[in-house]
Design a protein around this motif. Structure first.
Motif, mmCIF file in Angstrom:
data_model
loop_
_atom_site.group_PDB
_atom_site.id
_atom_site.type_symbol
_atom_site.label_atom_id
_atom_site.label_comp_id
_atom_site.label_asym_id
_atom_site.label_seq_id
_atom_site.Cartn_x
_atom_site.Cartn_y
_atom_site.Cartn_z
ATOM 1 N N ALA A 6 0.837 -1.209 0.000
ATOM 2 C CA ALA A 6 0.000 0.000 0.000
ATOM 3 C C ALA A 6 0.870 1.257 0.000
ATOM 4 N N LEU A 7 1.982 1.211 0.755
ATOM 5 C CA LEU A 7 2.884 2.367 0.790
ATOM 6 C C LEU A 7 3.607 2.547 -0.547
ATOM 7 N N LEU A 35 1.400 4.501 -2.772
ATOM 8 C CA LEU A 35 1.416 5.922 -2.399
ATOM 9 C C LEU A 35 2.731 6.573 -2.826
ATOM 10 N N ARG A 36 3.833 5.789 -2.709
ATOM 11 C CA ARG A 36 5.143 6.314 -3.108
ATOM 12 C C ARG A 36 5.170 6.628 -4.601
ATOM 13 N N LEU A 49 3.487 9.850 -5.488
ATOM 14 C CA LEU A 49 4.283 11.061 -5.229
ATOM 15 C C LEU A 49 5.110 11.457 -6.454
ATOM 16 N N ASP A 50 5.430 10.473 -7.308
ATOM 17 C CA ASP A 50 6.210 10.740 -8.518
ATOM 18 C C ASP A 50 5.317 11.095 -9.706
ATOM 19 N N PRO A 62 0.761 14.831 -8.387
ATOM 20 C CA PRO A 62 0.742 13.976 -7.184
ATOM 21 C C PRO A 62 -0.483 14.211 -6.308
ATOM 22 N N VAL A 63 -1.018 15.425 -6.296
ATOM 23 C CA VAL A 63 -2.179 15.696 -5.447
ATOM 24 C C VAL A 63 -3.381 14.866 -5.915
ATOM 25 N N LEU A 96 -2.673 11.053 -5.322
ATOM 26 C CA LEU A 96 -2.823 10.678 -3.917
ATOM 27 C C LEU A 96 -4.290 10.714 -3.507
ATOM 28 N N SER A 97 -4.992 11.731 -3.963
ATOM 29 C CA SER A 97 -6.378 11.906 -3.556
ATOM 30 C C SER A 97 -7.222 10.668 -3.858
ATOM 31 N N LEU A 116 -6.180 7.770 -1.585
ATOM 32 C CA LEU A 116 -6.455 7.939 -0.152
ATOM 33 C C LEU A 116 -7.939 7.841 0.189
ATOM 34 N N ALA A 151 -9.290 4.707 2.000
ATOM 35 C CA ALA A 151 -8.744 4.546 3.354
ATOM 36 C C ALA A 151 -9.421 5.510 4.319
#
Lengths: 340, 340
Positions: free
Chosen positions: B260-261, B264-265, B268-269, B273-274, B277-278, B281, B284
């Motif tokens: 899962a991380l 997310l990592r 970020l690339d 990224p916003v 990620l949105s 996320l 969760a």
């Protein structure tokens, strides 16, 4: 000091109230008419004689010191301001800055990233800021004049770029509110908050996903799951804006956590996983027990960029600026506990 | 029921006191003479007339119902017991079991792993247990008769192996203390606690290591760091014993978090990224807001292995066993909230 606060959400609203309570002349502005009305209504309630409360002290002399005004436009708000605090989210900053082109005072912001904000600036008198204060709630109605009591408030200090006098003006204003002013470069700030504030939100989200995948596991979750996932209840767009807006610093901070977890993962495959984990975990446990670091005795430092940045790098902060602006009072963690 | 509790630490001590308060005949034993004395002293204080307290109710009739006795040997403790609760750490279990070879009653334990304990057993009448209750403190002096109020208490149920009657005997005893009895196989239990209890300790340790590596970051740590690292202050040998003792289940649970991380990592690339990620996320956040799941109305279930295991897998628990042992009362999460 004559301060304009642009944006009257939780942080801006709390700041208006805190500055007014400390005797500054404060004028607020928010683009939302409803928020402006809320702020005006509270200002009236604070400055009006409290006739219903027989124990209230007389307010005739202190009314102006405790109250604030609310402008109907950004231009009106900053017309007489020496300092303008931009308490708006990062995406709203460019528009606000473009309306401030004629403003000759000192500008600061309160967003949670400092490199992207620094890079937005031209030749404004600017010092980036980040009060590390938050609550579960938001909006003016959640504002609290004691929000900054004891909180860390980073003021960015770029050697060769930030005017030290401007930095000291803001530091004096903010320490006066009871906050701990932490000097750091924008890049140092972004790396630090990535490690202790942004990455924890990603860990909480990942743990929530895996821990609730099975209803049995979700039913067995208790204290460690509750604490480890608490911030995953934050609005997803806020977490995404915070982490994605600081992606350049969050990526290496998350990589560091992934490396630490990979070591622990390897230990689980060890012939003696208990012993392997035990030796890996001992330093982390010692570090957590030593956190938060205890501050040493107050010390006096010269008001110099190098001394200030060194103070921040050692985990210290400024508690007061001398009247003559030549020195300041600082606290830093006791070294032998912090070096654990 | 006539119960022997072996080991009078936080869990065993609390259990002795809770069972005694519910009118059971309880005899405790601990290999530490000092602990036995503490338990005897408190038993005397509980059963003695409280002459110093004028508001105390008369205890003559209820003295035996509230008190307990403390044996000087394990053999003496279990001599007349119908149920023996082994409230000792996992490494001490084999030695205690070897002293219990003549015991014909029902045995349960309270350790945090169930597969390794199941595999220790021969032909004993055994039902593994795990009360999910804990405090920061340990030892008899930290014991609390209300420790199990509302806590989840897993009772392992292996199709074809566990005697349902024995399981129901323990479930009746434990629901009577106010705990939520959760039926699960040993393997299901170990996977679930790995995900919601053991892995959070490893995440907390990794986050502590990276967050305190820089004194500046440590100084800026606030609520999200405090919560995300809280359990890293647990004694390292306890975390190591807990995670290492369940390594076979913790390894895949940690792998799931790492996966899962990693997602997310990657986000970020992303070019945005916003946004990336949105969308990652959102599920969760919804899951965290729906946790802990709200229970539906009480329902009646037949006392059958299949129905019990199904209840546990859906995140439900048993609140009472019918007198005739043919049915039980259960609660399970409301499906539409839990299916978020």
């Amino acid at each position: 000091v004559n301060v304009a606060v642009i944006g009257l959400g939780l942080i801006g609203g709390s700041l208006v109230r805190a500055l007014a309570a400390h005797g500054h002349r404060v004028i607020g502005y928010d683009q939302g008419a409803g928020t402006r009305e809320e702020a005006r209504a509270l200002a009236k309630a604070v400055t009006a004689p409290r006739v219903a409360d027989p124990s209230a002290r007389p307010v005739s002399g202190s009314a102006s010191a405790e109250g604030w005004t609310v402008a109907d436009s950004l231009t009106e708000a900053v017309a007489e301001a020496e300092v303008a605090v931009l308490a708006v989210p990062l995406p709203a900053l460019p528009a606000v800055l473009s309306e401030l082109t004629g403003f000759r005072g000192l500008i600061t912001d309160v967003t949670s990233v400092k490199v992207p904000v620094r890079d937005l600036m031209g030749d404004e008198r600017f010092v980036g800021g980040h009060p590390m204060a938050g609550k579960e709630t938001s909006g003016f109605l959640a504002s609290d004049p004691s929000l900054f009591d004891g909180c860390a408030w980073v003021l960015a200090l770029e050697p060769g770029r930030t005017a030290l006098g401007d930095w000291l003006t803001l530091a004096a204003l903010i320490t006066d509110l009871g906050a701990r002013v932490v000097p750091a470069t924008a890049a140092e700030h972004d790396a630090a908050v990535a490690a202790v504030s942004h990455v924890p939100h990603l860990l909480a989200a990942a743990l929530t996903s895996t821990g609730t995948a099975s209803p049995l596991a979700a039913a067995l979750g208790a204290g460690s799951f509750r604490d480890g996932t608490r911030v995953a209840a934050t609005r997803p767009e806020l977490i995404a804006a915070m982490c994605g807006g600081n992606a350049a610093a969050v990526a290496p901070a998350l990589d560091a956590v992934l490396a630490a977890l990979a070591e622990l993962r390897l230990a689980l495959d060890d012939a003696d996983p208990v012993a392997a984990l035990s030796s890996l975990l001992a330093p982390a446990v010692a570090a957590r027990r030593a956190w938060p670091p205890a501050p040493g005795a107050p010390e006096s430092l010269p008001a110099e960029v190098g001394a200030l940045l060194d103070l921040g790098r050692r985990g210290g902060w400024v508690t007061a600026i001398a009247e003559d602006r030549q020195s300041l009072t600082a606290l830093r963690p006791i070294t032998d506990r912090n070096s654990l």
